[in-house]
Design a protein around this motif. Structure first.
Motif, mmCIF file in Angstrom:
data_model
loop_
_atom_site.group_PDB
_atom_site.id
_atom_site.type_symbol
_atom_site.label_atom_id
_atom_site.label_comp_id
_atom_site.label_asym_id
_atom_site.label_seq_id
_atom_site.Cartn_x
_atom_site.Cartn_y
_atom_site.Cartn_z
ATOM 1 N N ILE A 532 44.208 58.766 -11.966
ATOM 2 C CA ILE A 532 45.345 57.954 -12.409
ATOM 3 C C ILE A 532 46.633 58.456 -11.767
ATOM 4 C CG2 ILE A 532 46.723 57.286 -14.425
ATOM 5 C CD1 ILE A 532 44.146 57.442 -16.086
ATOM 6 N N VAL A 533 46.777 59.769 -11.691
ATOM 7 C CA VAL A 533 47.972 60.340 -11.054
ATOM 8 C C VAL A 533 48.057 59.901 -9.594
ATOM 9 C CG1 VAL A 533 49.005 62.506 -10.266
ATOM 10 C CG2 VAL A 533 48.162 62.311 -12.611
ATOM 11 N N TRP A 534 46.919 59.899 -8.938
ATOM 12 C CA TRP A 534 46.910 59.596 -7.507
ATOM 13 C C TRP A 534 47.006 58.105 -7.226
ATOM 14 C CZ3 TRP A 534 45.626 62.889 -3.105
ATOM 15 C CH2 TRP A 534 45.833 64.241 -3.410
ATOM 16 N N ARG A 535 46.585 57.287 -8.172
ATOM 17 C CA ARG A 535 46.591 55.837 -7.961
ATOM 18 C C ARG A 535 47.208 55.167 -9.187
ATOM 19 N NH1 ARG A 535 40.900 54.399 -4.842
ATOM 20 N NH2 ARG A 535 41.270 55.736 -3.055
ATOM 21 N N VAL A 536 48.445 55.532 -9.458
ATOM 22 C CA VAL A 536 49.061 55.175 -10.725
ATOM 23 C C VAL A 536 49.279 53.677 -10.862
ATOM 24 C CG1 VAL A 536 51.416 55.522 -9.864
ATOM 25 C CG2 VAL A 536 50.948 55.774 -12.311
ATOM 26 N N ARG A 537 49.384 52.953 -9.770
ATOM 27 C CA ARG A 537 49.657 51.513 -9.858
ATOM 28 C C ARG A 537 48.401 50.663 -9.727
ATOM 29 N NH1 ARG A 537 53.656 53.749 -6.630
ATOM 30 N NH2 ARG A 537 55.732 53.799 -7.572
ATOM 31 N N ASP A 538 47.264 51.221 -10.085
ATOM 32 C CA ASP A 538 45.993 50.503 -9.937
ATOM 33 C C ASP A 538 45.536 49.798 -11.213
ATOM 34 O OD1 ASP A 538 45.850 51.185 -7.318
ATOM 35 O OD2 ASP A 538 43.988 52.309 -7.452
ATOM 36 N N GLY A 539 46.451 49.503 -12.125
ATOM 37 C CA GLY A 539 46.109 48.708 -13.303
ATOM 38 C C GLY A 539 45.320 49.442 -14.363
ATOM 39 N N TRP A 540 45.827 50.588 -14.794
ATOM 40 C CA TRP A 540 45.117 51.427 -15.760
ATOM 41 C C TRP A 540 45.399 51.071 -17.216
ATOM 42 C CZ3 TRP A 540 41.471 54.310 -13.643
ATOM 43 C CH2 TRP A 540 41.602 54.735 -12.329
ATOM 44 N N LEU A 737 57.403 58.961 13.281
ATOM 45 C CA LEU A 737 57.524 58.947 11.820
ATOM 46 C C LEU A 737 57.325 57.538 11.276
ATOM 47 C CD1 LEU A 737 60.547 61.318 11.054
ATOM 48 C CD2 LEU A 737 58.153 61.692 10.469
ATOM 49 N N GLN A 738 57.888 56.559 11.972
ATOM 50 C CA GLN A 738 57.767 55.174 11.519
ATOM 51 C C GLN A 738 56.305 54.734 11.510
ATOM 52 O OE1 GLN A 738 60.553 53.125 10.503
ATOM 53 N NE2 GLN A 738 58.771 52.035 9.658
ATOM 54 N N ALA A 739 55.571 55.136 12.537
ATOM 55 C CA ALA A 739 54.152 54.778 12.606
ATOM 56 C C ALA A 739 53.374 55.421 11.459
ATOM 57 C CB ALA A 739 53.567 55.202 13.948
ATOM 58 N N ARG A 740 53.683 56.690 11.173
ATOM 59 C CA ARG A 740 53.016 57.350 10.049
ATOM 60 C C ARG A 740 53.366 56.682 8.726
ATOM 61 N NH1 ARG A 740 54.913 63.359 10.641
ATOM 62 N NH2 ARG A 740 53.821 63.567 8.624
ATOM 63 N N TYR A 741 54.643 56.319 8.579
ATOM 64 C CA TYR A 741 55.095 55.652 7.355
ATOM 65 C C TYR A 741 54.374 54.308 7.181
ATOM 66 C CZ TYR A 741 58.217 53.250 4.077
ATOM 67 O OH TYR A 741 58.726 52.554 3.005
ATOM 68 N N ASP A 742 54.310 53.521 8.252
ATOM 69 C CA ASP A 742 53.647 52.218 8.183
ATOM 70 C C ASP A 742 52.170 52.366 7.837
ATOM 71 O OD1 ASP A 742 56.050 51.037 8.846
ATOM 72 O OD2 ASP A 742 55.557 50.814 10.986
ATOM 73 N N ALA A 743 51.538 53.384 8.399
ATOM 74 C CA ALA A 743 50.123 53.605 8.114
ATOM 75 C C ALA A 743 49.914 53.984 6.646
ATOM 76 C CB ALA A 743 49.565 54.694 9.026
ATOM 77 N N ALA A 744 50.808 54.835 6.118
ATOM 78 C CA ALA A 744 50.696 55.241 4.713
ATOM 79 C C ALA A 744 50.913 54.048 3.784
ATOM 80 C CB ALA A 744 51.703 56.348 4.403
ATOM 81 N N VAL A 745 51.882 53.196 4.122
ATOM 82 C CA VAL A 745 52.127 51.992 3.314
ATOM 83 C C VAL A 745 50.904 51.085 3.346
ATOM 84 C CG1 VAL A 745 53.488 49.876 3.170
ATOM 85 C CG2 VAL A 745 54.629 52.061 3.544
ATOM 86 N N ALA A 746 50.307 50.934 4.518
ATOM 87 C CA ALA A 746 49.119 50.089 4.642
ATOM 88 C C ALA A 746 47.973 50.627 3.795
ATOM 89 C CB ALA A 746 48.697 49.988 6.108
ATOM 90 N N ARG A 747 47.773 51.946 3.834
ATOM 91 C CA ARG A 747 46.696 52.533 3.026
ATOM 92 C C ARG A 747 46.975 52.351 1.541
ATOM 93 N NH1 ARG A 747 47.281 56.680 6.935
ATOM 94 N NH2 ARG A 747 48.492 57.940 5.470
ATOM 95 N N LEU A 748 48.238 52.465 1.172
ATOM 96 C CA LEU A 748 48.617 52.349 -0.235
ATOM 97 C C LEU A 748 48.411 50.930 -0.748
ATOM 98 C CD1 LEU A 748 49.916 53.802 -2.684
ATOM 99 C CD2 LEU A 748 52.140 53.106 -1.805
ATOM 100 N N THR A 749 48.703 49.956 0.080
ATOM 101 C CA THR A 749 48.652 48.562 -0.372
ATOM 102 C C THR A 749 47.270 47.943 -0.246
ATOM 103 O OG1 THR A 749 49.407 47.863 1.820
ATOM 104 C CG2 THR A 749 51.081 48.125 0.123
ATOM 105 N N THR A 750 46.377 48.554 0.550
ATOM 106 C CA THR A 750 45.049 47.956 0.741
ATOM 107 C C THR A 750 43.955 48.671 -0.023
ATOM 108 O OG1 THR A 750 44.652 49.303 2.726
ATOM 109 C CG2 THR A 750 45.623 47.124 3.043
ATOM 110 N N ARG A 751 44.244 49.802 -0.628
ATOM 111 C CA ARG A 751 43.181 50.533 -1.325
ATOM 112 C C ARG A 751 42.771 49.759 -2.563
ATOM 113 N NH1 ARG A 751 47.124 55.370 -3.542
ATOM 114 N NH2 ARG A 751 48.065 54.186 -5.246
#
Length: 752
Positions: A532-540, A737-751
């Motif tokens: 839950i801590v790691w994926r807090v916005r996953d509808g818990w 940095l921008q590429a890393r940021y975009d990749a992290a956002v993509a992982r966050l929104t698609t998991r």
């Protein structure tokens, strides 16, 4: 197109031609209806095949719609055209023959008489649809020298239909004949003896019945010799095991053998290089087409959504689809929607998918009867699993055995296609198979055992994922410890287990709550807090609300306080501050009444977050200072460090950079956690970096933020990675940095 004319020399051919033209059928139409090739039918009518087999004649008579008298006339004409063997001396007694070679020397020269092309194949299945990929795979697998092809899949998936469809389409590939035997490895009627099969095969190849060797070895040797130089297809259907198949392998270089089985038959792969072709359930579109083949396209097109739902409720299993279609065919006034509504009731679904002695339950029952008792027992217990996937530890807990024994049983069940290994070490069941397993008797406590397995395993995962944290709770008084608990070597292993088991853990919470096992319900939910801590916005929220109801029903105020605390924090992250505040104030009050300083400190930490959103960081900092004090008084360094992390955050949000930096630095110095990359450490590094930037120490600040970002990326903490990389981009814009940021956002929104 009709090109044939009868030959005057062939009475059977002339009669067949007259009957066909009288019925208004072309050769193509009659051949398709009877399941023979157009070429074979043309040869019959021209007199080239004057005495075809009785099986073929009966199929032609049925396709022509002949009555009993006309059928007898056609049979008589065929029998008159069949060649009669010349008298031959009796073969020597098997007892006097030293080996198979001697049998062949004695029998072959004058024992075999010319016959037409043998064809023992049953008719092609009606209503066959789809399976293009499997048909192509079967063609590939049967290419080459003396191939043995193994068509495997669960009961009712359509293995026999697939093979017969392929065999009839491939008639021209086997000019010397097609043999078929049902080995009945999964039937109630018993398996045929080897000699029973050979007494069908050898006459089809021209051996008179009185010339068939009496011994099975001799008959098998004769069969192999006759097949040696022929281009034959041999279909061995419903084989139980490899031993049943081996004596019937023709062995000729030009022969093709196709074996079907519910078992994988690995022995046949080892000894005879059998090439497996797996047959799975039908996709929804193909399932609806199968329904249309039975019910008519008009009825299916009138209710496309209901037809698709029926296909899904039948799990794409052709046997189940055909039974459902048969029920509908017998009730032309029923709608597909009404049938789908009935099948939606899981308590009735299997009974609705039975017709007379045919159906899903009957097929599964016979499959299960072939297995050892301990494997059948494991199968029955799998039906009590609340989720969809099991590992060997969960299976062991269900059956009250050890993981090694459970894994052995799971592997046997997988060979029988009763379970499916989706990834190494994880098994699942087809929905209809699961329903059948649930109908079997297992005795009490299976659900409780597997729930307690999840509690024990999740606590081990918590210890690996968040080392140093206090225990979530005491175990229930009637806790049933599993025989063995999975061990986690490190944090990444624990996180991987959480990710794989999330859905099953959620379903375990629901099953425990439905069974009234409230003390298990809230405990399993609480063990999910690292995820839950790691994926807090996953509808818990729904899960935690169930846990809260269970804790209250269990009258456990400690559990209630902990659940309220986690629920309040998730609500804050979802922006539902007012709801969160209500839950967090209740959590704090409960802990205070119980005199539980650690629980109260935990509640105050989260309560401070809500107050920060409503009243600003200064009031939040005051609440966090109270939490630090309570944690120190209780001697809990982990909670003290957590409270200081949040306090540093509030100071930073208030722009009090020196206080933020000092607090973060002190908390980071508590212990060396550089190898664990836990969430509090990452967040402390971020606060430290921001505070250093605020104080004008740009190089040091960027270094701390970069360290926080890299640890977050490495450990999969996507929220932290997005925050740290975002802070870096604000002070040091950079394409990398921008590429890393975009990749992290993509992982966050698609998991998921």
């Amino acid at each position: 197109m009709d090109t044939g004319t009868p030959a005057t020399a062939g009475r059977f051919g002339a009669l067949l031609h007259r009957l066909r033209t009288g019925a208004g059928l072309s050769q193509e139409e009659l051949a398709h209806a009877a399941g023979v090739s157009v070429r074979a039918l043309s040869y019959m009518e021209r007199g080239h095949t004057r005495g075809p087999q009785r099986r073929s004649v009966q199929a032609l008579a049925a396709a022509l719609g002949l009555d009993a008298a006309d059928t007898r006339s056609l049979e008589r004409a065929a029998s008159l055209g069949r060649p009669r063997p010349a008298p031959v001396p009796d073969p020597p007694s098997p007892a006097a023959v030293p080996g198979a070679a001697a049998v062949l020397d004695a029998v072959l020269p004058d024992a075999v008489v010319p016959v037409g092309t043998p064809d023992l194949l049953p008719r092609a299945p009606r209503g066959f649809h789809g399976r293009a990929a499997e048909l192509a795979a079967l063609s590939r697998a049967t290419a080459g020298e003396a191939p043995v092809c193994l068509v495997v899949g669960p009961a009712g998936v359509g293995k026999t239909a697939l093979v017969l469809q392929w065999a009839h389409r491939s008639r021209d590939e086997f000019p010397d004949g097609r043999l078929y035997a049902d080995l009945r490895g999964f039937g109630d009627t018993g398996e045929p003896a080897l000699m029973e099969v050979l007494r069908d095969f050898l006459p089809a190849l021209g051996v008179p019945h009185h010339r068939i060797p009496e011994s099975a070895n001799g008959a098998a040797a004769l069969f192999r010799s006759l097949a040696a130089d022929r281009r034959l297809l041999v279909v061995l259907d419903n084989a139980r095991d490899s031993e049943q198949v081996r004596p019937l392998l023709p062995g000729g270089r030009r022969c093709v053998t196709v074996v079907t089985s519910r078992h994988r038959l690995p022995g046949l792969i080892v000894t005879d290089t059998a090439r497996p072709v797996a047959v799975d359930v039908l996709a929804p579109q193909d399932g609806t087409m199968l329904l249309a083949a039975v019910l008519g396209t008009g009825r299916v097109r009138a209710e496309p959504a209901a037809a698709r739902q029926l296909a899904e409720l039948c799990g794409g299993l052709p046997l189940a689809l055909r039974v459902a279609a048969a029920r509908l065919a017998g009730r032309p006034t029923w709608s597909l929607g009404a049938m789908a509504a009935e099948l939606s009731d899981e308590t009735r679904r299997l009974s609705l998918l039975d017709v007379e002695d045919t159906g899903v339950r009957a097929a599964l029952r016979v499959t299960l009867q072939q297995l050892p008792p301990h494997v059948s027992r494991q199968f029955a217990h799998l039906g009590r699993h609340p989720g969809t996937h099991v590992d060997r530890y969960a299976a062991a807990a269900l059956a009250d055995t050890d993981p090694a024994a459970a894994e052995t049983s799971l592997e046997r069940l997988a060979v029988a296609h009763l379970v499916i290994e989706t990834t190494p070490g994880r098994w699942t069941m087809h929905d209809l198979v699961r329903l059948y397993a649930r109908s079997l008797d297992t005795g009490p406590h299976a659900l409780t055992r597997v729930l307690d397995h999840y509690i024990a395993t999740a606590l081990a995962a918590v210890a690996a994922a968040e080392p140093g944290n206090e225990d979530c709770f005491l175990l229930p008084a009637d806790f049933l410890p599993p025989a063995a608990v999975r061990e986690f070597d490190d944090r990444s292993a624990a996180v991987a287990w959480y990710a794989a088991e999330r859905d099953d853990l959620t379903q375990a919470v629901a099953a425990a709550h439905a069974a009234g096992l409230h003390d298990r319900t809230w405990r399993i939910a609480l063990t999910l807090w690292p995820l839950i801590v790691w994926r807090v916005r996953d509808g818990w929220v729904p899960l935690l609300q169930t846990a809260l109801d269970a804790a209250r029903a269990d009258a456990d105020q400690h559990g209630e306080s902990r659940v309220l605390n986690v629920l309040g924090w998730v609500l804050i992250e979802e922006g539902r501050i007012a709801e969160a505040l209500t839950h967090l104030e209740a959590a704090s009050a409960l802990a205070a009444r119980k005199g539980d300083g650690v629980a109260e400190a935990n509640a105050l930490i989260v309560l401070a977050m809500a107050r920060a959103a409503l009243s600003g960081p200064d009031e939040a900092a005051e609440t966090c200072e109270r939490a630090v004090e309570l944690a120190r008084r209780a001697g809990d360094r982990t909670i003290e460090r957590l409270a200081m992390q949040h306090l540093a955050r509030h100071w930073a949000d208030a722009g009090k950079w020196r206080r933020a930096l000092d607090t973060a630095t002190e908390a980071l110095a508590f212990d060396d956690r550089s190898g664990t990359a836990d969430v509090p450490r990452i967040l402390l590094l971020m606060v430290s970096g921001e505070a250093l930037l605020g104080l004008g120490h740009e190089t040091e600040g960027i270094g701390q933020l970069d360290l926080a970002a890299r640890e977050a990326e490495t450990s999969g903490y996507e929220d932290g990675a997005v925050r740290a990389l975002g802070a870096l981009l604000r002070v040091a814009p950079d394409a990398g940095l921008q590429a890393r940021y975009d990749a992290a956002v993509a992982r966050l929104t698609t998991r998921t």
